[in-house]
Design a protein around this motif. Structure first.
Motif, PDB file in Angstrom:
ATOM      1  N   GLY A 142     -12.367  44.100 -13.014  1.00  0.00           N
ATOM      2  CA  GLY A 142     -13.148  45.268 -13.384  1.00  0.00           C
ATOM      3  C   GLY A 142     -14.545  44.915 -13.857  1.00  0.00           C
ATOM      4  O   GLY A 142     -15.045  43.824 -13.617  1.00  0.00           O
TER       5      GLY A 142
ATOM      6  N   THR B 231     -15.402  52.456 -21.606  1.00  0.00           N
ATOM      7  CA  THR B 231     -14.784  52.761 -22.892  1.00  0.00           C
ATOM      8  C   THR B 231     -15.016  51.610 -23.870  1.00  0.00           C
ATOM      9  O   THR B 231     -14.785  50.447 -23.533  1.00  0.00           O
TER      10      THR B 231
ATOM     11  N   THR C  68     -10.434  43.716 -30.773  1.00  0.00           N
ATOM     12  CA  THR C  68     -10.319  45.085 -30.287  1.00  0.00           C
ATOM     13  C   THR C  68     -10.360  46.050 -31.467  1.00  0.00           C
ATOM     14  O   THR C  68      -9.940  45.719 -32.584  1.00  0.00           O
TER      15      THR C  68
ATOM     16  N   GLY D   2     -17.803  45.843 -17.068  1.00  0.00           N
ATOM     17  CA  GLY D   2     -18.029  46.336 -18.412  1.00  0.00           C
ATOM     18  C   GLY D   2     -19.435  46.062 -18.887  1.00  0.00           C
ATOM     19  O   GLY D   2     -20.291  45.582 -18.128  1.00  0.00           O
TER      20      GLY D   2
ATOM     21  N   SER E 273     -17.608  47.156 -23.941  1.00  0.00           N
ATOM     22  CA  SER E 273     -16.935  48.260 -23.248  1.00  0.00           C
ATOM     23  C   SER E 273     -16.357  47.759 -21.936  1.00  0.00           C
ATOM     24  O   SER E 273     -16.838  46.791 -21.349  1.00  0.00           O
ATOM     25  N   TYR E 274     -15.313  48.444 -21.476  1.00  0.00           N
ATOM     26  CA  TYR E 274     -14.629  48.063 -20.244  1.00  0.00           C
ATOM     27  C   TYR E 274     -14.363  49.321 -19.432  1.00  0.00           C
ATOM     28  O   TYR E 274     -14.085  50.394 -19.990  1.00  0.00           O
ATOM     29  N   ASN E 275     -14.465  49.198 -18.122  1.00  0.00           N
ATOM     30  CA  ASN E 275     -14.272  50.341 -17.245  1.00  0.00           C
ATOM     31  C   ASN E 275     -12.785  50.655 -17.116  1.00  0.00           C
ATOM     32  O   ASN E 275     -12.028  49.922 -16.493  1.00  0.00           O
ATOM     33  N   MET E 276     -12.374  51.764 -17.719  1.00  0.00           N
ATOM     34  CA  MET E 276     -10.982  52.197 -17.672  1.00  0.00           C
ATOM     35  C   MET E 276     -10.903  53.520 -16.919  1.00  0.00           C
ATOM     36  O   MET E 276     -11.423  54.537 -17.381  1.00  0.00           O
ATOM     37  N   SER E 277     -10.304  53.484 -15.740  1.00  0.00           N
ATOM     38  CA  SER E 277     -10.162  54.687 -14.890  1.00  0.00           C
ATOM     39  C   SER E 277     -11.510  55.328 -14.595  1.00  0.00           C
ATOM     40  O   SER E 277     -11.648  56.557 -14.580  1.00  0.00           O
TER      41      SER E 277
ATOM     42  N   TRP F 122      -6.890  50.406 -30.148  1.00  0.00           N
ATOM     43  CA  TRP F 122      -6.480  49.765 -28.902  1.00  0.00           C
ATOM     44  C   TRP F 122      -5.487  48.628 -29.124  1.00  0.00           C
ATOM     45  O   TRP F 122      -4.968  48.067 -28.149  1.00  0.00           O
TER      46      TRP F 122
ATOM     47  N   ILE G 125     -14.094  49.095 -26.351  1.00  0.00           N
ATOM     48  CA  ILE G 125     -12.790  48.493 -26.628  1.00  0.00           C
ATOM     49  C   ILE G 125     -12.812  47.524 -27.800  1.00  0.00           C
ATOM     50  O   ILE G 125     -11.882  47.484 -28.592  1.00  0.00           O
TER      51      ILE G 125
END
Length: 255
Positions: free
Chosen positions: A241, A42, A70, A243, A34-38, A74, A44
């Motif tokens: 970022g 999330t 992915t 995750g 997962s990756y921090n999106m906004s 995505w 991914i």
């Protein structure tokens, strides 16, 4: 974001000189990355780690294969199809051959290392988009490993008898450069995973370059506190970022 997701996860690794009593052929570990999106973590991509036996004319080796892809939804935003693999000796996971085939969006890269442990040298081959190959002969420090071998070597340490606060340094060859990093053993912690509640060895990770940031306590790994010592959870913090890595399934384990 070229190679950031997969490499950042793989960077949370180490090397060891212990004998292999944890990893066997036929093991398969699957993770969600997962990756921090906004501000929202999330899911991914899916990370898979598999082992198999490969016989050559001179030896029988253990193949360590790591892939990252992915999820389909995505792909239009940023498609990742990465392969990292290493061929190693069964007993101490000494690397002999390493391949990296990265395809992320419009970015692609292929590299191959052929290790000679006796002379501490590596033959490096980089293949460009036009199929032209760039060959280099490198001299490395004794014990230097590729990133996949190092990822598996983390499971060879004797954490059971390791004092809390113990630090280990290591060297990984990546992009033809030796990268220095370290881990710190933080003790045991019980966490909830897809495999159930697990007592784990908790590790903090640091490096001497800018791949990781925020200090070692911002980059953490949890390994099961049993004879398998598989990674079940990880947190990473990188320049673009942060995750997480969470295990989905584990089959073919030795113990």
């Amino acid at each position: 974001m070229k190679w950031i997701l997969f490499f950042s996860i793989l960077w949370i690794v180490t090397s060891a000189s212990s004998q292999n009593n944890a990893i066997v052929s036929g093991e398969k570990l699957t993770y969600t990355a997962s990756y921090n999106m906004s501000g929202i973590l999330t899911n991914i991509a899916e990370i898979t780690m598999e082992t198999s036996t490969v016989k050559t004319s001179k030896a029988t080796l253990l193949r360590l294969k790591c892939t990252a892809a992915t999820y389909t939804k995505w792909d239009n935003l940023f498609k990742i199809r990465d392969l990292y693999e290493s061929y190693v000796a069964f007993n101490a996971l000494t690397p002999y051959l390493y391949k990296r085939d990265v395809n992320e969006g419009k970015y692609s890269k292929f590299m191959q290392y052929t290790f000679n442990p006796k002379t501490n040298t590596v033959k490096s081959i980089q293949r460009k988009k036009n199929k032209q190959e760039l060959t280099k002969n490198l001299i490395i420090k004794p014990g230097t490993k590729d990133i996949v071998t190092a990822l598996y070597n983390i499971r060879l340490f004797d954490y059971k008898n390791m004092p809390v606060g113990t630090r280990k340094s290591f060297v990984i060859l990546f992009d033809n450069k030796e990268n220095h990093a370290k881990i710190t053993y933080l003790g045991k912690e019980t966490i909830s995973t897809a495999l159930g509640s697990k007592l784990c060895y908790k590790l903090a990770v640091g490096s001497q370059n800018d791949v990781l940031k925020g200090g070692s306590n911002s980059n953490l790994l949890w390994l099961t506190a049993d004879e398998n010592k598989i990674i079940v959870y990880g947190k990473f913090n990188i320049p673009v970022g942060n995750g997480e890595l969470k295990i989905k399934s584990a089959t073919g384990l030795k113990h």
